[in-house]
Design an enzyme around this catalytic site. Structure first.
Site, PDB file in Angstrom:
ATOM      1  N   GLY A 193      -5.098 -18.791   1.683  1.00 51.96           N
ATOM      2  CA  GLY A 193      -5.320 -19.710   0.571  1.00 51.96           C
ATOM      3  C   GLY A 193      -5.058 -21.136   1.009  1.00 51.96           C
ATOM      4  N   GLY A 194      -4.639 -21.947   0.044  1.00 54.79           N
ATOM      5  CA  GLY A 194      -4.393 -23.362   0.336  1.00 54.79           C
ATOM      6  C   GLY A 194      -3.316 -23.576   1.377  1.00 54.79           C
ATOM      7  N   GLY A 201     -27.380 -40.674  27.191  1.00 53.67           N
ATOM      8  CA  GLY A 201     -26.321 -41.136  26.297  1.00 53.67           C
ATOM      9  C   GLY A 201     -24.980 -40.537  26.667  1.00 53.67           C
ATOM     10  N   ALA A 202     -25.026 -39.332  27.263  1.00 53.75           N
ATOM     11  CA  ALA A 202     -23.773 -38.669  27.623  1.00 53.75           C
ATOM     12  C   ALA A 202     -23.006 -39.476  28.683  1.00 53.75           C
ATOM     13  CB  ALA A 202     -24.051 -37.254  28.105  1.00 53.75           C
TER      14      ALA A 202
HETATM   15  C1  HXC Z   1       5.835 -13.626  -4.275  1.00 54.11           C
HETATM   16  C2  HXC Z   1       5.329 -12.176  -2.604  1.00 54.11           C
HETATM   17  C3  HXC Z   1       4.187 -12.926  -2.277  1.00 54.11           C
HETATM   18  C4  HXC Z   1       3.900 -14.087  -3.050  1.00 54.11           C
HETATM   19  C5  HXC Z   1       4.299 -11.269  -0.936  1.00 54.11           C
HETATM   20  N1  HXC Z   1       5.351 -11.160  -1.732  1.00 54.11           N
HETATM   21  N2  HXC Z   1       3.555 -12.339  -1.243  1.00 54.11           N
HETATM   22  N3  HXC Z   1       6.160 -12.528  -3.585  1.00 54.11           N
HETATM   23  N4  HXC Z   1       4.774 -14.392  -4.042  1.00 54.11           N
HETATM   24  N5  HXC Z   1       2.859 -14.864  -2.792  1.00 54.11           N
HETATM   25  C6  HXC Z   1       6.385 -10.142  -1.694  1.00 54.11           C
HETATM   26  C7  HXC Z   1       5.868  -8.789  -2.106  1.00 54.11           C
HETATM   27  O1  HXC Z   1       5.931  -8.655  -3.499  1.00 54.11           O
HETATM   28  C8  HXC Z   1       6.841  -7.870  -1.384  1.00 54.11           C
HETATM   29  O2  HXC Z   1       8.037  -7.818  -2.112  1.00 54.11           O
HETATM   30  C9  HXC Z   1       7.153  -8.618  -0.113  1.00 54.11           C
HETATM   31  O3  HXC Z   1       6.792  -9.983  -0.352  1.00 54.11           O
HETATM   32  C10 HXC Z   1       6.346  -8.141   1.061  1.00 54.11           C
HETATM   33  O4  HXC Z   1       5.001  -8.061   0.695  1.00 54.11           O
HETATM   34  P1  HXC Z   1       4.118  -6.763   0.966  1.00 54.11           P
HETATM   35  O5  HXC Z   1       2.918  -6.895   0.123  1.00 54.11           O
HETATM   36  O6  HXC Z   1       4.942  -5.540   0.814  1.00 54.11           O
HETATM   37  O7  HXC Z   1       3.806  -6.947   2.502  1.00 54.11           O
HETATM   38  P2  HXC Z   1       2.473  -6.624   3.286  1.00 54.11           P
HETATM   39  O8  HXC Z   1       1.975  -5.262   2.917  1.00 54.11           O
HETATM   40  O9  HXC Z   1       2.767  -6.901   4.714  1.00 54.11           O
HETATM   41  O10 HXC Z   1       1.392  -7.663   2.744  1.00 54.11           O
HETATM   42  C11 HXC Z   1       1.587  -9.041   2.969  1.00 54.11           C
HETATM   43  C12 HXC Z   1       0.560  -9.865   2.149  1.00 54.11           C
HETATM   44  C13 HXC Z   1       0.655  -9.426   0.647  1.00 54.11           C
HETATM   45  C14 HXC Z   1      -0.842  -9.563   2.686  1.00 54.11           C
HETATM   46  C15 HXC Z   1       0.878 -11.312   2.365  1.00 54.11           C
HETATM   47  O11 HXC Z   1       2.024  -9.458   0.263  1.00 54.11           O
HETATM   48  C16 HXC Z   1      -0.133 -10.315  -0.237  1.00 54.11           C
HETATM   49  O12 HXC Z   1      -1.366 -10.184  -0.355  1.00 54.11           O
HETATM   50  N6  HXC Z   1       0.566 -11.233  -0.942  1.00 54.11           N
HETATM   51  C17 HXC Z   1      -0.032 -12.109  -1.888  1.00 54.11           C
HETATM   52  C18 HXC Z   1      -0.780 -13.145  -1.178  1.00 54.11           C
HETATM   53  C19 HXC Z   1      -1.356 -14.153  -2.126  1.00 54.11           C
HETATM   54  O13 HXC Z   1      -2.307 -13.889  -2.831  1.00 54.11           O
HETATM   55  N7  HXC Z   1      -0.685 -15.327  -2.173  1.00 54.11           N
HETATM   56  C20 HXC Z   1      -1.104 -16.376  -2.990  1.00 54.11           C
HETATM   57  C21 HXC Z   1      -2.170 -17.033  -2.168  1.00 54.11           C
HETATM   58  S1  HXC Z   1      -2.781 -18.454  -2.907  1.00 54.11           S
HETATM   59  P3  HXC Z   1       8.939  -6.502  -2.161  1.00 54.11           P
HETATM   60  O14 HXC Z   1      10.078  -6.881  -3.062  1.00 54.11           O
HETATM   61  O15 HXC Z   1       8.078  -5.436  -2.719  1.00 54.11           O
HETATM   62  O16 HXC Z   1       9.350  -6.239  -0.742  1.00 54.11           O
HETATM   63  C22 HXC Z   1      -1.828 -19.585  -2.298  1.00 54.11           C
HETATM   64  C23 HXC Z   1      -2.200 -20.891  -2.786  1.00 54.11           C
HETATM   65  C24 HXC Z   1      -1.547 -21.961  -2.006  1.00 54.11           C
HETATM   66  O17 HXC Z   1      -0.977 -19.399  -1.540  1.00 54.11           O
HETATM   67  C25 HXC Z   1      -2.124 -23.218  -2.581  1.00 54.11           C
HETATM   68  C26 HXC Z   1      -1.674 -24.399  -1.869  1.00 54.11           C
HETATM   69  C27 HXC Z   1      -2.438 -25.575  -2.338  1.00 54.11           C
END
Ligand code: HXC
Length: 513
Positions: A169-170, A403-404
């Protein structure tokens, strides 16, 4: 009541445990080090000083107030690498997936502000699930606070990002605005939208690794500059990369002790093949010029028709840009121009002199190149060289056409010293193409047009396919033997050591982005 020292001791132990033993184990099972282990190996032994170890998040939604983890998923602080100060943050995937909360972002910002104030590099070790979902816009704001600082710090202090886990994402935009991105093969990925969204929107089936893994970004997109086999390799590469850089834009790069000997390199004598259409590896030229084993190639798997990287010459850091005849005959195209322009600008920002090795037949023709903006992208490299005020030395090894010739750090755009080997060919175009245009009538009317073309080609080549016309005009300072190249360049960079050059006063230029 607990004794105060005991409270502190317990809290430190709790903070060091991060998300707990089982999550640490899971991290190890994936072949990854924990945030603290990464910092331990990155910094000189015993030099790390942690800041904000006992920080916790402030969220109460979703029962988050019952889940407080000391440090809030990021380890921040400062320490030294080879005795030089650096600021570092390492996201801890064992705590809420390393996700970025408001306080997590504040910790990173504090480190960045300190780095800016004190003029030292920032290294970010990224391993995060992105914005902390439970925090909503406060987390997004935290990202923006970091982005803003990335831009403010750009060109002031070196910023290095290692992506050692998810970065989606971002969140990708903070590393993207730093100077160098390293990725770890098979355990890290970066993308703006993940495989599920891709499937929904474009119906493509792609894995995370193929979409945005280290190899993909090292070869297809050019997003990553260095690819590491594992966490330790990544950390070693960061340490090496930093060794070529100064601490900040007002500092000079570190210089290693070096005793100059005769410095002749006989292996350069036969490096240019007998036929000018035969390829050779420009890396052999680089290695024949620079200090032994000092070349660190950047972006080695992307836009391979140009090579860029750091090296040392008599102990001095230099940045190298060289056309690569082994790939697409060393032509300039969209990606090679983008790759080298960015590298030139980094070196110029941080007072690293440039050595440019030229063997370029021109720009790559074709609709693909024109429609993808070879005009704008080629202009980036021309702009970057023209703008650079660091010492700049050019060596034309063979072709410098069209040009290069101008673009590749010619005298006309501000190079300080321009050398050519006797094998250099400096002209508007190659002998065949030139003869077909300027002698077309004579060739058509000749009894044997093929023989006439060959004759004219030879005549043109004799006149122009050499470095002497350019040298007579002063566009080349000296024609040198390959074997004495290293010696000449050591002297040239020493002579240019105290170069002072400034750009006209302006807010900033408008590089063709
Ligand atoms: C809160 C999160 C989290 C998040 C993971 N966790 N991502 N908690 N916010 N963004 C937590 C999970 O709930 C889990 O907690 C622990 O971290 C480990 O995650 P798992 O899913 O068990 O690990 P894994 O299977 O290795 O998968 C990793 C992952 C997945 C692919 C990153 O967790 C995931 O898809 N997370 C969400 C990603 C996402 O959509 N983020 C937002 C993106 S948008 P527990 O307690 O169960 O261990 C964004 C915008 C930024 O970031 C904008 C900036 C401008």
């Amino acid at each position: 009541m607990k004794e105060p020292f005991k409270i502190l001791k317990d809290k430190i132990a709790e903070a060091q445990l991060g998300g707990g033993k089982s999550r640490i184990k899971a991290q190890h099972e994936k072949g990854k080090l924990t945030a603290r282990e990464r910092i331990h190996f990155l910094l000189d032994e015993g030099s790390f000083e942690e800041i904000g170890q006992l920080v916790t998040h402030r969220t109460t939604d979703f029962d988050m107030d019952k889940q407080l983890v000391l440090g809030d998923g990021v380890v921040t602080g400062y320490g030294t690498i080879n005795g030089r100060m650096v600021y570092v943050f390492a996201q801890d995937f064992t705590v809420f997936g390393g996700s970025l909360s408001e306080t997590h972002a504040e910790k990173i910002c504090k480190i960045m502000d300190l780095a800016m104030q004190n003029g030292a590099p920032v290294i970010g070790l990224n391993d995060s699930g992105g914005a902390r979902i439970q925090e909503g816009v406060r987390s997004l704001g935290g990202y923006a606070d970091i982005f803003y600082r990335n831009v403010r710090a750009s060109g002031v202090i070196p910023q290095i990002s290692a992506v050692m886990g998810p970065c989606a994402g971002g969140a990708v935009y903070s590393p993207a605005m730093t100077d160098f991105i390293l990725m770890v093969e098979n355990s890290s990925y970066m993308f703006v939208t993940g495989p599920n969204v891709v499937k929904t929107v474009t119906n493509e089936d792609v894995s995370s690794e193929d979409l945005g893994g280290g190899l993909t970004h090292a070869t297809k997109s050019g997003v990553t500059h260095l690819l590491a086999g594992n966490d330790l390799d990544c950390i070693e590469k960061i340490r090496k990369l930093l060794s070529y850089m100064p601490q900040n834009c007002e500092d000079k790069p570190p210089r290693l002790p070096f005793e100059v000997g005769d410095e002749f390199r006989e292996e350069l004598t036969d490096i240019i093949p007998p036929s000018s259409t035969q390829p050779y590896d420009m890396r052999d030229v680089v290695n024949g010029i620079v200090d032994y084993e000092s070349f660190l190639e950047i972006h080695s798997g992307w836009a391979e028709n140009i090579i860029v990287g750091f090296a040392r010459i008599a102990g001095r850091s230099i940045g190298i840009v060289g056309n690569q005849p082994m790939n697409l005959a060393g032509v300039l195209d969209v990606n090679s121009a983008r790759k080298s322009a960015r590298f030139v600008r980094f070196c110029d920002s941080f007072n690293i002199p440039l050595l440019v090795l030229v063997d370029v037949p021109g720009f790559l023709p074709g609709t693909d190149q024109e429609w993808n903006g070879i005009i704008t992208n080629g202009a980036k490299l021309l702009y970057a060289f023209s703008e650079a005020t660091v010492p700049r030395v050019t060596l034309i090894t063979r072709k410098a056409y069209g040009g290069a010739y101008d673009v590749m750090n010619s005298k006309h755009i501000g190079a300080d010293m321009n050398y050519a080997w006797p094998s250099a060919e400096i002209a508007v175009m190659g002998a065949k193409g030139a003869s077909e245009i300027i002698f077309r009538k004579e060739i058509q009317e000749a009894e044997d047009p093929a023989a006439a073309l060959a004759e004219k080609e030879a005549e043109y080549a004799e006149k122009f396919a050499n470095p002497y016309r350019a040298t007579a005009r002063g566009f080349i300072d000296e024609v040198i033997y390959p074997r004495e190249t290293r010696r000449k360049l050591i002297k040239a960079f020493a002579m240019l050591e105290n170069k002072v050059d400034t750009l006209p006063k302006k807010k900033h230029g408008n590089i063709p982005l």
